[in-house]
Design a protein around this motif. Sequence first.
Motif, PDB file in Angstrom:
ATOM      1  N   PRO A  52       0.870  -1.378  -0.089  1.00 38.19           N
ATOM      2  CA  PRO A  52      -0.428  -0.007   0.364  1.00 38.19           C
ATOM      3  C   PRO A  52       0.613   1.701   0.087  1.00 38.19           C
ATOM      4  O   PRO A  52       0.397   2.384  -0.878  1.00 38.19           O
ATOM      5  CB  PRO A  52      -0.778   0.188   1.283  1.00 38.19           C
ATOM      6  N   SER A  53       2.238   1.103   0.863  1.00 37.96           N
ATOM      7  CA  SER A  53       3.206   2.609   0.961  1.00 37.96           C
ATOM      8  C   SER A  53       3.317   3.082  -0.359  1.00 37.96           C
ATOM      9  O   SER A  53       4.308   4.066  -0.505  1.00 37.96           O
ATOM     10  CB  SER A  53       3.820   1.888   1.643  1.00 37.96           C
ATOM     11  N   GLN A  54       3.371   1.890  -1.015  1.00 36.66           N
ATOM     12  CA  GLN A  54       3.834   1.784  -2.919  1.00 36.66           C
ATOM     13  C   GLN A  54       3.126   2.332  -4.204  1.00 36.66           C
ATOM     14  O   GLN A  54       3.331   2.613  -5.202  1.00 36.66           O
ATOM     15  CB  GLN A  54       4.730   0.012  -3.072  1.00 36.66           C
ATOM     16  N   GLN A  55       2.250   2.646  -3.679  1.00 39.69           N
ATOM     17  CA  GLN A  55       1.221   3.152  -4.917  1.00 39.69           C
ATOM     18  C   GLN A  55       1.030   4.634  -4.891  1.00 39.69           C
ATOM     19  O   GLN A  55       0.115   5.268  -4.772  1.00 39.69           O
ATOM     20  CB  GLN A  55      -0.049   2.620  -4.030  1.00 39.69           C
ATOM     21  N   THR A  56       2.505   4.908  -5.013  1.00 42.52           N
ATOM     22  CA  THR A  56       2.669   6.461  -5.469  1.00 42.52           C
ATOM     23  C   THR A  56       3.590   6.590  -6.516  1.00 42.52           C
ATOM     24  O   THR A  56       4.296   6.128  -6.778  1.00 42.52           O
ATOM     25  CB  THR A  56       2.725   6.839  -3.595  1.00 42.52           C
ATOM     26  N   PRO A  57       2.883   7.389  -7.189  1.00 46.30           N
ATOM     27  CA  PRO A  57       4.400   8.327  -8.386  1.00 46.30           C
ATOM     28  C   PRO A  57       5.643   8.024  -7.819  1.00 46.30           C
ATOM     29  O   PRO A  57       6.248   8.153  -9.170  1.00 46.30           O
ATOM     30  CB  PRO A  57       3.841   9.345  -9.179  1.00 46.30           C
ATOM     31  N   ALA A  58       5.956   8.672  -6.920  1.00 46.80           N
ATOM     32  CA  ALA A  58       6.995   8.651  -6.436  1.00 46.80           C
ATOM     33  C   ALA A  58       8.068   7.373  -5.949  1.00 46.80           C
ATOM     34  O   ALA A  58       9.385   7.520  -6.465  1.00 46.80           O
ATOM     35  CB  ALA A  58       7.377   9.051  -4.762  1.00 46.80           C
ATOM     36  N   PHE A  59       7.104   6.611  -6.014  1.00 47.62           N
ATOM     37  CA  PHE A  59       7.512   4.663  -6.190  1.00 47.62           C
ATOM     38  C   PHE A  59       8.034   4.181  -7.823  1.00 47.62           C
ATOM     39  O   PHE A  59       9.428   2.937  -7.678  1.00 47.62           O
ATOM     40  CB  PHE A  59       6.846   3.794  -5.414  1.00 47.62           C
ATOM     41  N   GLU A  60       7.224   5.103  -8.963  1.00 49.03           N
ATOM     42  CA  GLU A  60       7.932   4.829  -9.839  1.00 49.03           C
ATOM     43  C   GLU A  60       9.850   4.532  -9.957  1.00 49.03           C
ATOM     44  O   GLU A  60       9.607   3.376 -11.037  1.00 49.03           O
ATOM     45  CB  GLU A  60       7.187   5.951 -11.011  1.00 49.03           C
ATOM     46  N   PRO A  61      10.105   5.608 -10.041  1.00 50.31           N
ATOM     47  CA  PRO A  61      12.074   5.346 -10.696  1.00 50.31           C
ATOM     48  C   PRO A  61      12.341   4.523  -8.978  1.00 50.31           C
ATOM     49  O   PRO A  61      13.281   3.101 -10.766  1.00 50.31           O
ATOM     50  CB  PRO A  61      11.853   6.315  -9.940  1.00 50.31           C
ATOM     51  N   ILE A  62      11.823   3.617  -8.427  1.00 47.23           N
ATOM     52  CA  ILE A  62      12.594   2.090  -7.637  1.00 47.23           C
ATOM     53  C   ILE A  62      12.142   1.390  -8.458  1.00 47.23           C
ATOM     54  O   ILE A  62      13.140   0.325  -8.638  1.00 47.23           O
ATOM     55  CB  ILE A  62      12.226   2.758  -6.399  1.00 47.23           C
ATOM     56  N   ALA A  63      10.488   1.080  -9.058  1.00 45.71           N
ATOM     57  CA  ALA A  63      10.605   0.073  -9.545  1.00 45.71           C
ATOM     58  C   ALA A  63      11.141   0.134 -11.647  1.00 45.71           C
ATOM     59  O   ALA A  63      10.863  -1.419 -11.339  1.00 45.71           O
ATOM     60  CB  ALA A  63       8.488  -0.199  -9.750  1.00 45.71           C
ATOM     61  N   ALA A  64      11.211   0.784 -11.685  1.00 51.49           N
ATOM     62  CA  ALA A  64      12.259   0.747 -12.955  1.00 51.49           C
ATOM     63  C   ALA A  64      13.431   0.100 -12.434  1.00 51.49           C
ATOM     64  O   ALA A  64      13.609  -0.392 -13.913  1.00 51.49           O
ATOM     65  CB  ALA A  64      11.894   2.710 -13.742  1.00 51.49           C
ATOM     66  N   LEU A  65      13.553   1.217 -11.537  1.00 49.85           N
ATOM     67  CA  LEU A  65      15.207   0.217 -11.727  1.00 49.85           C
ATOM     68  C   LEU A  65      14.727  -1.261 -11.197  1.00 49.85           C
ATOM     69  O   LEU A  65      16.339  -1.625 -11.756  1.00 49.85           O
ATOM     70  CB  LEU A  65      15.948   0.747 -10.721  1.00 49.85           C
ATOM     71  N   ALA A  66      14.293  -1.995 -10.294  1.00 49.26           N
ATOM     72  CA  ALA A  66      14.483  -2.852  -9.942  1.00 49.26           C
ATOM     73  C   ALA A  66      13.871  -3.906 -11.158  1.00 49.26           C
ATOM     74  O   ALA A  66      14.131  -5.549 -12.124  1.00 49.26           O
ATOM     75  CB  ALA A  66      12.763  -3.354  -9.567  1.00 49.26           C
ATOM     76  N   GLU A  67      12.640  -3.165 -12.448  1.00 51.54           N
ATOM     77  CA  GLU A  67      12.481  -3.779 -13.961  1.00 51.54           C
ATOM     78  C   GLU A  67      13.630  -4.810 -14.725  1.00 51.54           C
ATOM     79  O   GLU A  67      14.027  -5.277 -15.247  1.00 51.54           O
ATOM     80  CB  GLU A  67      11.508  -3.366 -14.009  1.00 51.54           C
ATOM     81  N   ARG A  68      14.204  -3.502 -14.596  1.00 58.62           N
ATOM     82  CA  ARG A  68      15.832  -3.612 -15.047  1.00 58.62           C
ATOM     83  C   ARG A  68      16.502  -4.245 -15.035  1.00 58.62           C
ATOM     84  O   ARG A  68      17.342  -4.931 -15.641  1.00 58.62           O
ATOM     85  CB  ARG A  68      16.389  -2.411 -15.547  1.00 58.62           C
ATOM     86  N   ALA A  69      16.885  -4.722 -13.746  1.00 65.49           N
ATOM     87  CA  ALA A  69      18.239  -5.980 -13.433  1.00 65.49           C
ATOM     88  C   ALA A  69      16.937  -6.522 -13.063  1.00 65.49           C
ATOM     89  O   ALA A  69      18.098  -8.133 -14.013  1.00 65.49           O
ATOM     90  CB  ALA A  69      17.814  -5.255 -11.873  1.00 65.49           C
ATOM     91  N   LEU A  70      15.925  -6.783 -12.900  1.00 67.65           N
ATOM     92  CA  LEU A  70      15.324  -8.448 -13.595  1.00 67.65           C
ATOM     93  C   LEU A  70      15.425  -8.716 -14.940  1.00 67.65           C
ATOM     94  O   LEU A  70      15.192 -10.110 -15.123  1.00 67.65           O
ATOM     95  CB  LEU A  70      13.529  -8.415 -12.973  1.00 67.65           C
ATOM     96  N   ALA A  71      15.538  -7.791 -15.890  1.00 64.27           N
ATOM     97  CA  ALA A  71      15.173  -8.270 -17.337  1.00 64.27           C
ATOM     98  C   ALA A  71      16.440  -8.461 -17.638  1.00 64.27           C
ATOM     99  O   ALA A  71      16.440  -9.518 -18.225  1.00 64.27           O
ATOM    100  CB  ALA A  71      14.528  -6.983 -17.858  1.00 64.27           C
ATOM    101  N   ARG A  72      17.131  -8.346 -16.648  1.00 61.30           N
ATOM    102  CA  ARG A  72      19.147  -8.296 -17.274  1.00 61.30           C
ATOM    103  C   ARG A  72      19.571  -9.814 -16.545  1.00 61.30           C
ATOM    104  O   ARG A  72      20.336 -10.101 -17.156  1.00 61.30           O
ATOM    105  CB  ARG A  72      20.709  -7.226 -16.245  1.00 61.30           C
ATOM    106  N   VAL A  73      18.062 -10.325 -15.817  1.00 64.39           N
ATOM    107  CA  VAL A  73      18.879 -11.835 -15.603  1.00 64.39           C
ATOM    108  C   VAL A  73      17.187 -12.974 -16.202  1.00 64.39           C
ATOM    109  O   VAL A  73      17.435 -14.228 -15.824  1.00 64.39           O
ATOM    110  CB  VAL A  73      18.421 -12.316 -14.312  1.00 64.39           C
ATOM    111  N   GLY A  74      16.963 -12.363 -17.224  1.00 66.90           N
ATOM    112  CA  GLY A  74      15.740 -13.466 -18.297  1.00 66.90           C
ATOM    113  C   GLY A  74      14.913 -12.883 -17.765  1.00 66.90           C
ATOM    114  O   GLY A  74      13.680 -13.639 -18.637  1.00 66.90           O
TER     115      GLY A  74
END
Length: 212
Positions: A52-74
């Motif tokens: 619930p605390s992550q349902q904000t636009p401020a969390f988007e940059p963090i989510a994007a960094l995690a997505e790029r790292a997840l993509a790098r491992v397939g």
Amino acid sequence: MLRRWISTLLLGLAAAALAGCSSTRLVDGQVESFSTLTALPAPATYRIERLPSQQTPAFEPIAALAERALARVGLQRDDAAPRLLVQIGVQASSVPRHGPSAPYAFYGPPWAFGGWYGRPPGVFGGWYGPPPWAFGGWGMGGPTPLYRRAVSLVLRDAQTQAVVYETSAVHENVWVSDPAVYGVLFDAALNGFPAPPHGRRQLRLPLPPPAP
């Protein structure tokens, strides 16, 4: 003579600062991973499950960094048909270094970042305090605070809800550069995916240079 010595010292400091800026910084991360996977899941898809605390636009940059790292491992994001459910955690804190036994202080929700030094939450960039070569680090004006950045990832099977991968990475130093450090820590946390060495280990990864 004293004036010449001071001029030489200042020139040396400037050269050291320029050399530090031109070289690649390395981020030391303490990583701890646990996995029941033996191979990349098929299909290798996931959906991020936000708190619930992550349902904000401020969390988007963090989510994007995690997505790029997840993509790098397939792994590929697929909200409609995920094989895995991913939960992200991020922490940021600092503590004045009055002595070797000074305790750490943690603030905000588990994923919180920024916002404790006159800066609104979610605003990135710049330094939190002086760079490592500043005079403050040598006792002239007080020691530089120690900064702590931490990330965690929990991956669950979307059908059974069983945790199949749990990992975290922590970095502590007298300097920090957000959000780049978080990106490096996500990469460190996923090092060896899907079957990393179990338990705690130390990794050193390069910090990407700032975008021009």
